[in-house]
Design a protein around this motif. Sequence first.
Motif, PDB file in Angstrom:
ATOM      1  N   ARG A  29      -5.582  10.905  10.376  1.00 11.99           N
ATOM      2  CA  ARG A  29      -6.592  10.549   9.373  1.00 11.99           C
ATOM      3  C   ARG A  29      -7.005  11.813   8.635  1.00 11.99           C
ATOM      4  NH1 ARG A  29     -12.183  10.268   8.826  1.00 11.99           N
ATOM      5  NH2 ARG A  29     -12.967   8.441   7.682  1.00 11.99           N
ATOM      6  N   PHE A  30      -7.077  11.726   7.301  1.00  9.28           N
ATOM      7  CA  PHE A  30      -7.437  12.865   6.467  1.00  9.28           C
ATOM      8  C   PHE A  30      -8.707  12.547   5.678  1.00  9.28           C
ATOM      9  CE2 PHE A  30      -2.863  12.776   6.953  1.00  9.28           C
ATOM     10  CZ  PHE A  30      -2.541  14.083   7.270  1.00  9.28           C
ATOM     11  N   ALA A  31      -9.623  13.509   5.631  1.00 11.57           N
ATOM     12  CA  ALA A  31     -10.781  13.376   4.747  1.00 11.57           C
ATOM     13  C   ALA A  31     -10.318  13.665   3.321  1.00 11.57           C
ATOM     14  CB  ALA A  31     -11.882  14.346   5.153  1.00 11.57           C
ATOM     15  N   VAL A  32     -10.827  12.905   2.362  1.00 15.99           N
ATOM     16  CA  VAL A  32     -10.438  13.095   0.962  1.00 15.99           C
ATOM     17  C   VAL A  32     -11.256  14.229   0.368  1.00 15.99           C
ATOM     18  CG1 VAL A  32     -10.387  12.057  -1.330  1.00 15.99           C
ATOM     19  CG2 VAL A  32      -9.728  10.699   0.679  1.00 15.99           C
ATOM     20  N   ASN A  33     -10.591  15.340   0.083  1.00 19.55           N
ATOM     21  CA  ASN A  33     -11.206  16.495  -0.556  1.00 19.55           C
ATOM     22  C   ASN A  33     -10.113  17.288  -1.259  1.00 19.55           C
ATOM     23  OD1 ASN A  33      -9.922  18.076   1.505  1.00 19.55           O
ATOM     24  ND2 ASN A  33     -11.647  17.590   2.870  1.00 19.55           N
ATOM     25  N   SER A  34     -10.434  18.483  -1.703  1.00 18.42           N
ATOM     26  CA  SER A  34      -9.465  19.275  -2.461  1.00 18.42           C
ATOM     27  C   SER A  34      -8.257  19.699  -1.618  1.00 18.42           C
ATOM     28  CB  SER A  34     -10.147  20.526  -3.031  1.00 18.42           C
ATOM     29  OG  SER A  34     -10.716  21.307  -1.985  1.00 18.42           O
ATOM     30  N   GLY A  35      -8.376  19.675  -0.298  1.00 21.86           N
ATOM     31  CA  GLY A  35      -7.266  20.096   0.548  1.00 21.86           C
ATOM     32  C   GLY A  35      -6.475  18.973   1.166  1.00 21.86           C
ATOM     33  N   THR A  36      -6.772  17.743   0.788  1.00 22.99           N
ATOM     34  CA  THR A  36      -6.099  16.592   1.412  1.00 22.99           C
ATOM     35  C   THR A  36      -4.594  16.630   1.203  1.00 22.99           C
ATOM     36  OG1 THR A  36      -8.070  15.232   1.061  1.00 22.99           O
ATOM     37  CG2 THR A  36      -6.021  14.087   1.536  1.00 22.99           C
ATOM     38  N   ALA A  37      -4.166  16.870  -0.027  1.00 22.16           N
ATOM     39  CA  ALA A  37      -2.733  16.859  -0.321  1.00 22.16           C
ATOM     40  C   ALA A  37      -1.992  17.924   0.475  1.00 22.16           C
ATOM     41  CB  ALA A  37      -2.519  17.060  -1.823  1.00 22.16           C
ATOM     42  N   TRP A  43       1.563  18.076   7.468  1.00 26.48           N
ATOM     43  CA  TRP A  43       1.742  17.110   8.560  1.00 26.48           C
ATOM     44  C   TRP A  43       3.061  16.358   8.416  1.00 26.48           C
ATOM     45  CZ3 TRP A  43       1.747  11.632   8.404  1.00 26.48           C
ATOM     46  CH2 TRP A  43       1.706  11.013   9.655  1.00 26.48           C
ATOM     47  N   SER A  44       3.442  15.986   7.188  1.00 27.00           N
ATOM     48  CA  SER A  44       4.627  15.151   6.973  1.00 27.00           C
ATOM     49  C   SER A  44       5.927  15.949   6.971  1.00 27.00           C
ATOM     50  CB  SER A  44       4.497  14.387   5.651  1.00 27.00           C
ATOM     51  OG  SER A  44       4.432  15.279   4.551  1.00 27.00           O
ATOM     52  N   HIS A  45       5.859  17.246   6.753  1.00 21.74           N
ATOM     53  CA  HIS A  45       7.089  18.043   6.656  1.00 21.74           C
ATOM     54  C   HIS A  45       7.794  18.226   7.998  1.00 21.74           C
ATOM     55  CE1 HIS A  45       6.530  20.117   2.482  1.00 21.74           C
ATOM     56  NE2 HIS A  45       6.589  18.796   2.424  1.00 21.74           N
ATOM     57  N   ARG A  46       7.215  17.753   9.075  1.00 21.49           N
ATOM     58  CA  ARG A  46       7.909  17.804  10.371  1.00 21.49           C
ATOM     59  C   ARG A  46       9.115  16.870  10.374  1.00 21.49           C
ATOM     60  NH1 ARG A  46       3.328  15.452  14.265  1.00 21.49           N
ATOM     61  NH2 ARG A  46       2.046  16.673  12.818  1.00 21.49           N
ATOM     62  N   LEU A  60      -6.878   2.515  -5.457  1.00 21.72           N
ATOM     63  CA  LEU A  60      -7.405   3.631  -4.681  1.00 21.72           C
ATOM     64  C   LEU A  60      -6.320   4.632  -4.294  1.00 21.72           C
ATOM     65  CD1 LEU A  60     -10.010   2.046  -2.216  1.00 21.72           C
ATOM     66  CD2 LEU A  60     -10.456   3.712  -4.035  1.00 21.72           C
ATOM     67  N   GLY A  61      -5.088   4.169  -4.188  1.00 16.88           N
ATOM     68  CA  GLY A  61      -4.006   5.065  -3.798  1.00 16.88           C
ATOM     69  C   GLY A  61      -3.345   5.788  -4.948  1.00 16.88           C
ATOM     70  N   ARG A  62      -3.858   5.609  -6.155  1.00 15.60           N
ATOM     71  CA  ARG A  62      -3.216   6.214  -7.325  1.00 15.60           C
ATOM     72  C   ARG A  62      -3.137   7.733  -7.215  1.00 15.60           C
ATOM     73  NH1 ARG A  62      -4.281   9.167 -11.277  1.00 15.60           N
ATOM     74  NH2 ARG A  62      -6.423   9.358 -10.564  1.00 15.60           N
ATOM     75  N   GLY A  63      -4.257   8.371  -6.821  1.00 20.59           N
ATOM     76  CA  GLY A  63      -4.294   9.827  -6.783  1.00 20.59           C
ATOM     77  C   GLY A  63      -3.260  10.417  -5.847  1.00 20.59           C
ATOM     78  N   ILE A  64      -3.247   9.970  -4.593  1.00 15.14           N
ATOM     79  CA  ILE A  64      -2.317  10.538  -3.623  1.00 15.14           C
ATOM     80  C   ILE A  64      -0.879  10.158  -3.966  1.00 15.14           C
ATOM     81  CG2 ILE A  64      -2.441   8.609  -1.982  1.00 15.14           C
ATOM     82  CD1 ILE A  64      -2.261  12.398  -1.207  1.00 15.14           C
ATOM     83  N   ASP A  71       5.439  16.068  -6.032  1.00 15.72           N
ATOM     84  CA  ASP A  71       6.115  16.888  -5.018  1.00 15.72           C
ATOM     85  C   ASP A  71       7.551  16.431  -4.785  1.00 15.72           C
ATOM     86  OD1 ASP A  71       3.886  18.432  -4.647  1.00 15.72           O
ATOM     87  OD2 ASP A  71       3.172  17.320  -2.898  1.00 15.72           O
ATOM     88  N   ALA A  72       8.042  15.562  -5.664  1.00 19.34           N
ATOM     89  CA  ALA A  72       9.416  15.041  -5.576  1.00 19.34           C
ATOM     90  C   ALA A  72       9.629  14.177  -4.340  1.00 19.34           C
ATOM     91  CB  ALA A  72      10.430  16.183  -5.604  1.00 19.34           C
ATOM     92  N   GLU A  73       8.571  13.558  -3.842  1.00 18.24           N
ATOM     93  CA  GLU A  73       8.692  12.625  -2.728  1.00 18.24           C
ATOM     94  C   GLU A  73       9.033  11.235  -3.264  1.00 18.24           C
ATOM     95  OE1 GLU A  73       8.665  13.463   0.290  1.00 18.24           O
ATOM     96  OE2 GLU A  73       7.508  15.316   0.499  1.00 18.24           O
ATOM     97  N   HIS A  74       9.698  10.450  -2.436  1.00 19.31           N
ATOM     98  CA  HIS A  74       9.984   9.057  -2.785  1.00 19.31           C
ATOM     99  C   HIS A  74       8.806   8.212  -2.319  1.00 19.31           C
ATOM    100  CE1 HIS A  74      11.704   5.006  -2.490  1.00 19.31           C
ATOM    101  NE2 HIS A  74      12.542   5.391  -3.438  1.00 19.31           N
ATOM    102  N   VAL A  75       8.169   7.515  -3.273  1.00 24.91           N
ATOM    103  CA  VAL A  75       6.953   6.758  -2.979  1.00 24.91           C
ATOM    104  C   VAL A  75       7.106   5.338  -3.494  1.00 24.91           C
ATOM    105  CG1 VAL A  75       4.433   6.727  -3.133  1.00 24.91           C
ATOM    106  CG2 VAL A  75       5.662   8.907  -3.360  1.00 24.91           C
ATOM    107  N   VAL A  76       6.761   4.360  -2.656  1.00 24.47           N
ATOM    108  CA  VAL A  76       6.758   2.964  -3.091  1.00 24.47           C
ATOM    109  C   VAL A  76       5.343   2.419  -3.023  1.00 24.47           C
ATOM    110  CG1 VAL A  76       9.147   2.506  -2.426  1.00 24.47           C
ATOM    111  CG2 VAL A  76       7.316   2.132  -0.771  1.00 24.47           C
ATOM    112  N   ASP A  77       5.100   1.443  -3.857  1.00 25.85           N
ATOM    113  CA  ASP A  77       3.781   0.797  -3.923  1.00 25.85           C
ATOM    114  C   ASP A  77       3.816  -0.477  -3.076  1.00 25.85           C
ATOM    115  OD1 ASP A  77       1.280  -0.097  -4.607  1.00 25.85           O
ATOM    116  OD2 ASP A  77       1.848  -0.781  -6.615  1.00 25.85           O
ATOM    117  N   VAL A  78       2.879  -0.587  -2.146  1.00 25.11           N
ATOM    118  CA  VAL A  78       2.810  -1.758  -1.270  1.00 25.11           C
ATOM    119  C   VAL A  78       1.579  -2.583  -1.632  1.00 25.11           C
ATOM    120  CG1 VAL A  78       2.598  -2.572   1.105  1.00 25.11           C
ATOM    121  CG2 VAL A  78       3.967  -0.544   0.606  1.00 25.11           C
ATOM    122  N   PRO A  79       1.750  -3.807  -2.104  1.00 20.63           N
ATOM    123  CA  PRO A  79       0.592  -4.658  -2.398  1.00 20.63           C
ATOM    124  C   PRO A  79      -0.226  -4.927  -1.146  1.00 20.63           C
ATOM    125  CG  PRO A  79       2.604  -5.567  -3.361  1.00 20.63           C
ATOM    126  CD  PRO A  79       3.023  -4.465  -2.441  1.00 20.63           C
TER     127      PRO A  79
END
Length: 344
Positions: A29-37, A43-46, A60-64, A71-79
């Motif tokens: 779980r991450f707190a939403v602030n300037s360092g979230t990304a 955490w995910s680069h492992r 709500l998920g638009r920003g992240i 960052d050139a990640e593959h991202v899908v939108d889940v309804p």
Amino acid sequence: MIIIGIDPHKASLTAVAVDNSGETVGRRRFAVNSGTATQLRKWSHRWDERRFAVEGAKGLGRGIAQILLADAEHVVDVPSTLAMRVRVLDTGGGRKTDADDARAVALTALRHKGLHAVRYEDQSTILRLLSERRDDLVRERTRVLNRLHQLLRELIAGGVPTGLNAAQAAAALRRVRPLTATDTCRRDLARELLTDLRRMDSNIKGNEAQMRDAVAATTTTLPQVHGISTVLTAKLLGHVGDISRFPSADHFASYTGTSPLAASSGEIVRHRLNTGGNRQLNSVLHTVAVCQSRDPGLGRIYYEKKIAQGKTPTEARRALKRRLANVIYRHIIRDNLHAPVTAT
């Protein structure tokens, strides 16, 4: 391949990683602030091979989602509705936590191959923002106008005509001669509302000018369709977004809520009205259908043909709406094929 599902909230986001078998291999779980990304990246680069699934990548998920895309990640939108069904089927009950939601998002991306990839925000996003801003301004103007109309009715015997505008309200106020302190208060409040009304009118005019420029930048041919104004064009393009996410005109019609739903049972074959879909697009198509059924042209001919077949006026307009969905789909597809390629 690791799928990382993200359940976003205003103050926090929860990420759950699952492997190809659906087993949870990580959770945080991450707190939403300037360092979230930055924290999410570390955490995910492992996991070298990973994909992200974000619930509500246009909300709500638009920003992240946009940060991950940059960052050139593959991202899908889940309804959210689809993730909710997966969660209920996976847990076998109504248990709900952020971690459960994030895991359901990941499982949805793992099992559902038809999810739409998140794309960079483009001109359609600008048009949607301007369109939604205009809707807000119009609603606020209506509220102010109704309140002003009520005060003028209390100040002037017989009230004022409907269809009131700022100039008419100002002329009516100049004739008011309050006899009591209460009427003086009503007149002062009416003057304040008149100022608000003029400001709303100015804001709406400025918004429509921005909309014209934004629509012109798209080189769309939608305004060539009878009944589609600049305002309706902006709303259409803004809510449709990437037209390639609709594999056919039938899929597009279903999204707009103009295609009837099958409701057959046994030997009885019937259809019922589709009350789902994007109601903003449905409203635009209704407006265009009313315009075309009233004015001479191909739309009027099709409408009269349906009337001659025994349809009621309402049913004939619904049929015209369905036909218009095809027309709009073809226009946008054709515009995209001929759109100039710009350097990025």
